[in-house]
Enzyme design. Structure first.
Site, short mmCIF file in Angstrom:
data_model
loop_
_atom_site.label_atom_id
_atom_site.label_comp_id
_atom_site.label_asym_id
_atom_site.label_seq_id
_atom_site.Cartn_x
_atom_site.Cartn_y
_atom_site.Cartn_z
N GLU A 59 0.82 -1.21 0.00
CA GLU A 59 0.00 0.00 0.00
C GLU A 59 0.85 1.26 0.00
O GLU A 59 0.53 2.23 -0.69
CB GLU A 59 -0.95 0.01 1.19
CG GLU A 59 -1.90 1.21 1.17
CD GLU A 59 -2.85 1.24 2.34
OE1 GLU A 59 -3.80 2.04 2.30
OE2 GLU A 59 -2.63 0.49 3.30
N HIS A 70 -0.21 13.76 -7.39
CA HIS A 70 -0.99 14.78 -6.70
C HIS A 70 -0.14 16.01 -6.38
O HIS A 70 -0.67 17.13 -6.32
CB HIS A 70 -1.61 14.20 -5.43
CG HIS A 70 -2.82 13.38 -5.69
ND1 HIS A 70 -4.10 13.79 -5.40
CD2 HIS A 70 -2.95 12.14 -6.25
CE1 HIS A 70 -4.97 12.86 -5.76
NE2 HIS A 70 -4.29 11.84 -6.27
N GLY A 89 4.12 22.93 -9.53
CA GLY A 89 4.35 21.61 -10.09
C GLY A 89 4.93 20.66 -9.05
O GLY A 89 4.49 20.60 -7.90
N ASP A 91 6.97 20.33 -6.68
CA ASP A 91 7.78 21.16 -5.78
C ASP A 91 7.65 20.80 -4.31
O ASP A 91 8.22 21.46 -3.45
CB ASP A 91 7.42 22.63 -5.97
CG ASP A 91 5.96 22.95 -5.62
OD1 ASP A 91 5.19 22.00 -5.35
OD2 ASP A 91 5.61 24.14 -5.61
N HIS A 198 -2.45 2.68 -12.31
CA HIS A 198 -3.61 2.08 -11.66
C HIS A 198 -3.53 0.55 -11.66
O HIS A 198 -4.34 -0.11 -11.00
CB HIS A 198 -4.91 2.54 -12.33
CG HIS A 198 -5.31 3.92 -11.90
ND1 HIS A 198 -6.52 4.49 -12.22
CD2 HIS A 198 -4.64 4.86 -11.16
CE1 HIS A 198 -6.59 5.71 -11.70
NE2 HIS A 198 -5.46 5.95 -11.06
N ASP A 204 -9.28 3.84 -1.20
CA ASP A 204 -9.59 3.86 0.22
C ASP A 204 -10.73 4.82 0.55
O ASP A 204 -11.46 4.60 1.51
CB ASP A 204 -8.36 4.29 1.04
CG ASP A 204 -7.31 3.20 1.10
OD1 ASP A 204 -7.67 2.02 1.25
OD2 ASP A 204 -6.12 3.54 0.99
N THR A 218 -4.54 -8.12 -10.06
CA THR A 218 -3.11 -8.34 -9.77
C THR A 218 -2.49 -7.05 -9.24
O THR A 218 -1.64 -6.44 -9.89
CB THR A 218 -2.36 -8.80 -11.04
OG1 THR A 218 -2.59 -7.84 -12.09
CG2 THR A 218 -2.85 -10.16 -11.49
N ASP A 223 1.22 -4.73 -14.62
CA ASP A 223 0.93 -5.51 -15.83
C ASP A 223 -0.32 -5.01 -16.52
O ASP A 223 -0.93 -4.02 -16.11
CB ASP A 223 0.83 -7.00 -15.50
CG ASP A 223 -0.31 -7.31 -14.52
OD1 ASP A 223 -1.15 -6.42 -14.28
OD2 ASP A 223 -0.35 -8.43 -14.01
#
Length: 361
Positions: A59, A70, A89, A91, A198, A204, A218, A223
């Protein structure tokens, strides 16, 4: 100047250009091309053991990769053109001004990884912007089939809070996402390239009643299974019903974001999406390329130091080809690429696939 003298100078120049780059020895006998990179080996050792639980693709690795986006996507040339502050950006402002930025609706849930990472950045006296990108690159290198991302160091620790509404949300329409990402310099296909992340992701906060719900079957492998399963017809919700930003999922225990569902089926991105199903190498290469752009938003890369040598080389693995989950057939695929037929895939044996949540860190 004599011909012999000129020849001697030319020979020296050729010899200098052909000489291998100078190597600097760091701790434990490890070497780099720039001494400024040595400190990152100490950071590496610390976070692999104490953040990533012994180099796991768990996780914290997933969340660290998410945080790179983000932090960096808080950058808008359009706002600058309007005479406003458009963000710095990549930073580290999301860590420096966590009380402000983690309160933005689109950043719900990132406060946990911000606070987990902060002590490491302070301990090793590196900038927040550098640490966020470094941790993301190291974390994803722990995932089977993962990329080896470039890492440039030298970002300042001076930043300002990013403006709100610059991070796309899972409930946004594709036009909204394409416009926001286009403002930051990314094409629709590059958005798909970024969404390879992803394949090792879980949710969550969209549905907080079922934390750790993965986006594919998976979640520890970088993959193509994510790109197959997102095209399967949705039939159920993994939790107690629909939430904002969620749509029906094809498998018990799997979560599907509205934005992923729409981008996979949009005619502007459907063929890029489908292409990754049978070309893992292309998926990894394109992800590495687009992450170079993301990690340097707001910076001139020439002002930074290339310390990519410190990023671990992902373990060599032979990943199985993407397949249809047990209980599914090609009739369940909602193919959207008009230019290329959907590839023939095998089907996993056994009863219908059920996916377990990602264990908490």
């Amino acid at each position: 100047m004599s011909f012999k003298a000129i020849f001697a100078l030319v020979s020296l120049a050729v010899a200098a250009s052909a000489a291998p780059p100078r190597q600097v020895e760091c701790s434990a006998g490890r070497v780099v091309s720039n001494a400024a990179c040595c400190q990152w080996f100490d950071v590496l050792d610390d976070i692999q053991e104490n953040l990533f639980d012994g180099s796991e693709c768990g996780e914290d690795a997933h969340e660290s990769l998410r945080l790179t986006f983000h932090d960096a996507i808080g950058f808008s040339p359009m706002l600058f053109r309007e005479g406003k502050f458009g963000g710095g950006g990549a930073d580290g402002s999301i860590m420096a001004f966590a009380q402000i930025e983690t309160a933005f609706h689109a950043n719900i849930g990132v406060d946990e990884i911000v606070e987990e990472q902060r002590p490491f950045a302070l301990k090793h006296q590196v900038s927040f912007g550098d640490f966020i990108q470094f941790a993301g690159a190291v974390g994803v290198s722990n995932c089977a089939g993962g990329p080896r991302l470039q890492f440039l160091a030298g970002r300042s620790n001076i930043s300002q809070p990013s403006p709100d509404l610059l991070v796309p949300e899972p409930s946004d329409l594709t036009d909204t996402i394409f416009a926001r990402m286009g403002d930051a310099g990314f094409s629709p296909n590059e958005i798909v390239d970024l969404l390879a992340s992803h394949s090792v992701a879980a949710q969550d906060k969209v549905d907080p009643t079922i934390p750790g719900t993965p986006f594919d079957s998976t979640p520890s492998s970088f993959d193509a299974q994510f790109f197959v399963e997102t095209l399967l017809k949705g039939v159920l919700f993994p939790g107690n019903g629909s939430n904002v930003g969620e749509v029906l999922s094809p498998l018990k225990g799997e979560f599907r974001l509205f934005s992923d569902n729409e981008i996979a089926r949009d005619p502007r991105t459907a063929c890029e999406w489908q292409s990754f199903i049978t070309d893992h190498d292309s998926m990894v290469t394109k992800f590495e390329t687009v992450m170079v752009k993301l990690a340097t938003l707001g910076h001139n890369p020439l002002d930074l130091i290339d310390c990519s040598e410190v990023i671990p080389v992902p373990k060599a693995v032979t990943l199985p080809p993407a397949i249809l989950p047990a209980g599914k057939s090609l009739g369940d695929i909602q193919a959207a690429c008009a230019a290329t037929p959907f590839p023939r895939l095998g089907t996993a044996p056994g009863p219908a696939t059920t996916i377990a949540p990602v264990p908490p860190a």
